[in-house]
Write a protein that holds these residues in place. Structure first.
Motif, PDB file in Angstrom:
ATOM      1  N   GLY A  14     -68.955 -53.625 -14.599  1.00  0.00           N
ATOM      2  CA  GLY A  14     -68.733 -53.406 -13.186  1.00  0.00           C
ATOM      3  C   GLY A  14     -69.435 -52.173 -12.665  1.00  0.00           C
ATOM      4  O   GLY A  14     -69.827 -52.115 -11.503  1.00  0.00           O
ATOM      5  N   SER A  15     -69.577 -51.178 -13.517  1.00  0.00           N
ATOM      6  CA  SER A  15     -70.279 -49.972 -13.086  1.00  0.00           C
ATOM      7  C   SER A  15     -71.744 -50.271 -12.818  1.00  0.00           C
ATOM      8  O   SER A  15     -72.337 -49.743 -11.879  1.00  0.00           O
ATOM      9  N   CYS A  16     -72.316 -51.127 -13.636  1.00  0.00           N
ATOM     10  CA  CYS A  16     -73.699 -51.528 -13.415  1.00  0.00           C
ATOM     11  C   CYS A  16     -73.830 -52.225 -12.065  1.00  0.00           C
ATOM     12  O   CYS A  16     -74.776 -51.977 -11.324  1.00  0.00           O
ATOM     13  N   VAL A  17     -72.892 -53.095 -11.769  1.00  0.00           N
ATOM     14  CA  VAL A  17     -72.916 -53.793 -10.489  1.00  0.00           C
ATOM     15  C   VAL A  17     -72.910 -52.789  -9.354  1.00  0.00           C
ATOM     16  O   VAL A  17     -73.661 -52.898  -8.387  1.00  0.00           O
ATOM     17  N   LYS A  18     -72.078 -51.780  -9.513  1.00  0.00           N
ATOM     18  CA  LYS A  18     -71.979 -50.745  -8.489  1.00  0.00           C
ATOM     19  C   LYS A  18     -73.302 -49.996  -8.362  1.00  0.00           C
ATOM     20  O   LYS A  18     -73.779 -49.731  -7.262  1.00  0.00           O
ATOM     21  N   HIS A  19     -73.883 -49.662  -9.513  1.00  0.00           N
ATOM     22  CA  HIS A  19     -75.139 -48.919  -9.472  1.00  0.00           C
ATOM     23  C   HIS A  19     -76.253 -49.728  -8.812  1.00  0.00           C
ATOM     24  O   HIS A  19     -77.029 -49.206  -8.026  1.00  0.00           O
ATOM     25  N   VAL A  20     -76.292 -50.988  -9.164  1.00  0.00           N
ATOM     26  CA  VAL A  20     -77.325 -51.856  -8.588  1.00  0.00           C
ATOM     27  C   VAL A  20     -77.127 -51.965  -7.083  1.00  0.00           C
ATOM     28  O   VAL A  20     -78.075 -51.863  -6.293  1.00  0.00           O
ATOM     29  N   THR A  21     -75.885 -52.151  -6.682  1.00  0.00           N
ATOM     30  CA  THR A  21     -75.598 -52.258  -5.254  1.00  0.00           C
ATOM     31  C   THR A  21     -75.990 -50.972  -4.531  1.00  0.00           C
ATOM     32  O   THR A  21     -76.610 -51.003  -3.462  1.00  0.00           O
ATOM     33  N   GLN A  22     -75.660 -49.852  -5.149  1.00  0.00           N
ATOM     34  CA  GLN A  22     -75.962 -48.580  -4.503  1.00  0.00           C
ATOM     35  C   GLN A  22     -77.456 -48.298  -4.470  1.00  0.00           C
ATOM     36  O   GLN A  22     -77.934 -47.557  -3.616  1.00  0.00           O
ATOM     37  N   ALA A  23     -78.180 -48.873  -5.408  1.00  0.00           N
ATOM     38  CA  ALA A  23     -79.625 -48.668  -5.415  1.00  0.00           C
ATOM     39  C   ALA A  23     -80.293 -49.482  -4.308  1.00  0.00           C
ATOM     40  O   ALA A  23     -81.320 -49.075  -3.765  1.00  0.00           O
ATOM     41  N   LEU A  24     -79.699 -50.625  -3.987  1.00  0.00           N
ATOM     42  CA  LEU A  24     -80.340 -51.530  -3.031  1.00  0.00           C
ATOM     43  C   LEU A  24     -79.851 -51.354  -1.603  1.00  0.00           C
ATOM     44  O   LEU A  24     -80.613 -51.485  -0.653  1.00  0.00           O
ATOM     45  N   GLN A  25     -78.576 -51.066  -1.475  1.00  0.00           N
ATOM     46  CA  GLN A  25     -77.962 -51.045  -0.149  1.00  0.00           C
ATOM     47  C   GLN A  25     -78.670 -50.114   0.846  1.00  0.00           C
ATOM     48  O   GLN A  25     -78.833 -50.477   2.014  1.00  0.00           O
ATOM     49  N   PRO A  26     -79.087 -48.919   0.426  1.00  0.00           N
ATOM     50  CA  PRO A  26     -79.705 -48.012   1.409  1.00  0.00           C
ATOM     51  C   PRO A  26     -81.144 -48.356   1.775  1.00  0.00           C
ATOM     52  O   PRO A  26     -81.699 -47.699   2.653  1.00  0.00           O
ATOM     53  N   LEU A  27     -81.721 -49.340   1.122  1.00  0.00           N
ATOM     54  CA  LEU A  27     -83.134 -49.616   1.376  1.00  0.00           C
ATOM     55  C   LEU A  27     -83.318 -50.221   2.760  1.00  0.00           C
ATOM     56  O   LEU A  27     -82.415 -50.865   3.296  1.00  0.00           O
ATOM     57  N   PRO A  28     -84.502 -50.017   3.333  1.00  0.00           N
ATOM     58  CA  PRO A  28     -84.756 -50.482   4.691  1.00  0.00           C
ATOM     59  C   PRO A  28     -84.554 -51.980   4.847  1.00  0.00           C
ATOM     60  O   PRO A  28     -85.075 -52.758   4.046  1.00  0.00           O
ATOM     61  N   GLY A  29     -83.766 -52.369   5.824  1.00  0.00           N
ATOM     62  CA  GLY A  29     -83.594 -53.769   6.147  1.00  0.00           C
ATOM     63  C   GLY A  29     -82.479 -54.464   5.384  1.00  0.00           C
ATOM     64  O   GLY A  29     -82.095 -55.572   5.730  1.00  0.00           O
ATOM     65  N   VAL A  30     -81.960 -53.835   4.349  1.00  0.00           N
ATOM     66  CA  VAL A  30     -80.944 -54.490   3.531  1.00  0.00           C
ATOM     67  C   VAL A  30     -79.609 -54.469   4.260  1.00  0.00           C
ATOM     68  O   VAL A  30     -79.137 -53.415   4.671  1.00  0.00           O
ATOM     69  N   SER A  31     -79.032 -55.641   4.424  1.00  0.00           N
ATOM     70  CA  SER A  31     -77.720 -55.671   5.071  1.00  0.00           C
ATOM     71  C   SER A  31     -76.620 -56.076   4.109  1.00  0.00           C
ATOM     72  O   SER A  31     -75.480 -55.696   4.286  1.00  0.00           O
ATOM     73  N   SER A  32     -76.954 -56.858   3.079  1.00  0.00           N
ATOM     74  CA  SER A  32     -75.914 -57.126   2.092  1.00  0.00           C
ATOM     75  C   SER A  32     -76.516 -57.364   0.711  1.00  0.00           C
ATOM     76  O   SER A  32     -77.654 -57.826   0.583  1.00  0.00           O
ATOM     77  N   VAL A  33     -75.740 -57.019  -0.285  1.00  0.00           N
ATOM     78  CA  VAL A  33     -76.163 -57.163  -1.675  1.00  0.00           C
ATOM     79  C   VAL A  33     -75.061 -57.882  -2.426  1.00  0.00           C
ATOM     80  O   VAL A  33     -73.912 -57.433  -2.423  1.00  0.00           O
ATOM     81  N   ASP A  34     -75.397 -59.009  -3.027  1.00  0.00           N
ATOM     82  CA  ASP A  34     -74.431 -59.747  -3.836  1.00  0.00           C
ATOM     83  C   ASP A  34     -74.917 -59.785  -5.271  1.00  0.00           C
ATOM     84  O   ASP A  34     -76.011 -60.266  -5.549  1.00  0.00           O
ATOM     85  N   VAL A  35     -74.084 -59.305  -6.169  1.00  0.00           N
ATOM     86  CA  VAL A  35     -74.475 -59.229  -7.568  1.00  0.00           C
ATOM     87  C   VAL A  35     -73.659 -60.215  -8.383  1.00  0.00           C
ATOM     88  O   VAL A  35     -72.434 -60.237  -8.280  1.00  0.00           O
ATOM     89  N   ASP A  36     -74.346 -61.022  -9.174  1.00  0.00           N
ATOM     90  CA  ASP A  36     -73.661 -61.871 -10.134  1.00  0.00           C
ATOM     91  C   ASP A  36     -73.913 -61.294 -11.516  1.00  0.00           C
ATOM     92  O   ASP A  36     -75.004 -61.417 -12.065  1.00  0.00           O
ATOM     93  N   LEU A  37     -72.891 -60.670 -12.034  1.00  0.00           N
ATOM     94  CA  LEU A  37     -73.044 -59.933 -13.287  1.00  0.00           C
ATOM     95  C   LEU A  37     -73.409 -60.860 -14.438  1.00  0.00           C
ATOM     96  O   LEU A  37     -74.272 -60.550 -15.256  1.00  0.00           O
ATOM     97  N   GLN A  38     -72.767 -62.009 -14.504  1.00  0.00           N
ATOM     98  CA  GLN A  38     -72.961 -62.878 -15.661  1.00  0.00           C
ATOM     99  C   GLN A  38     -74.376 -63.435 -15.749  1.00  0.00           C
ATOM    100  O   GLN A  38     -74.942 -63.522 -16.834  1.00  0.00           O
ATOM    101  N   SER A  39     -74.929 -63.788 -14.607  1.00  0.00           N
ATOM    102  CA  SER A  39     -76.270 -64.370 -14.645  1.00  0.00           C
ATOM    103  C   SER A  39     -77.350 -63.326 -14.449  1.00  0.00           C
ATOM    104  O   SER A  39     -78.532 -63.601 -14.643  1.00  0.00           O
ATOM    105  N   GLY A  40     -76.942 -62.119 -14.045  1.00  0.00           N
ATOM    106  CA  GLY A  40     -77.925 -61.089 -13.774  1.00  0.00           C
ATOM    107  C   GLY A  40     -78.682 -61.321 -12.478  1.00  0.00           C
ATOM    108  O   GLY A  40     -79.739 -60.750 -12.252  1.00  0.00           O
ATOM    109  N   ARG A  41     -78.123 -62.151 -11.651  1.00  0.00           N
ATOM    110  CA  ARG A  41     -78.748 -62.471 -10.377  1.00  0.00           C
ATOM    111  C   ARG A  41     -78.256 -61.514  -9.296  1.00  0.00           C
ATOM    112  O   ARG A  41     -77.061 -61.239  -9.212  1.00  0.00           O
ATOM    113  N   VAL A  42     -79.174 -61.068  -8.495  1.00  0.00           N
ATOM    114  CA  VAL A  42     -78.814 -60.239  -7.351  1.00  0.00           C
ATOM    115  C   VAL A  42     -79.431 -60.860  -6.106  1.00  0.00           C
ATOM    116  O   VAL A  42     -80.629 -61.145  -6.078  1.00  0.00           O
ATOM    117  N   ARG A  43     -78.617 -61.090  -5.102  1.00  0.00           N
ATOM    118  CA  ARG A  43     -79.097 -61.660  -3.852  1.00  0.00           C
ATOM    119  C   ARG A  43     -79.015 -60.603  -2.762  1.00  0.00           C
ATOM    120  O   ARG A  43     -77.950 -60.069  -2.479  1.00  0.00           O
TER     121      ARG A  43
END
Ligand SMILES: [Cu+2]
Length: 97
Positions: A14-43
């Motif tokens: 879960g910490s990884c999910v948080k880190h990934v979300t925090q890495a992406l969320q502030p980027l220009p244009g990003v409005s939402s980040v959905d992480v699927d931990l099991q598949s390693g997919r990030v939308r």
């Protein structure tokens, strides 16, 4: 609004999910980040001006090597709130310490 799917390596908890979300969320244009931990997919959704390469760059810089996922037609990326904590019995190979 467009959507970019990424395949991310190194997420194990879960910490990884948080880190990934925090890495992406502030980027220009990003409005939402959905992480699927099991598949390693990030939308990532938002007004993404580019093809998503900058998302890959940002994630890789954050310690999670990422690639653009080919098909954006996967079923819903459901966030996985919790897996084995990497500090408590996980593999220890994930990007968080
Ligand atoms: Cu972790």
């Amino acid at each position: 609004m467009n959507v970019v799917d990424l395949q991310v390596e190194g997420m194990n908890c879960g910490s990884c999910v948080k880190h990934v979300t925090q890495a992406l969320q502030p980027l220009p244009g990003v409005s939402s980040v959905d992480v699927d931990l099991q598949s390693g997919r990030v939308r990532v959704s938002g007004e993404l001006a580019q093809d998503g390469a900058f998302l890959v760059t940002a994630l890789t810089a954050a310690g999670y090597p990422a690639t653009l996922a080919a098909d954006a037609s996967t079923s819903s990326a459901t966030p996985q709130p919790e897996a084995s904590g990497c500090h408590s019995g996980g593999t220890g190979s994930c990007g968080c310490r």
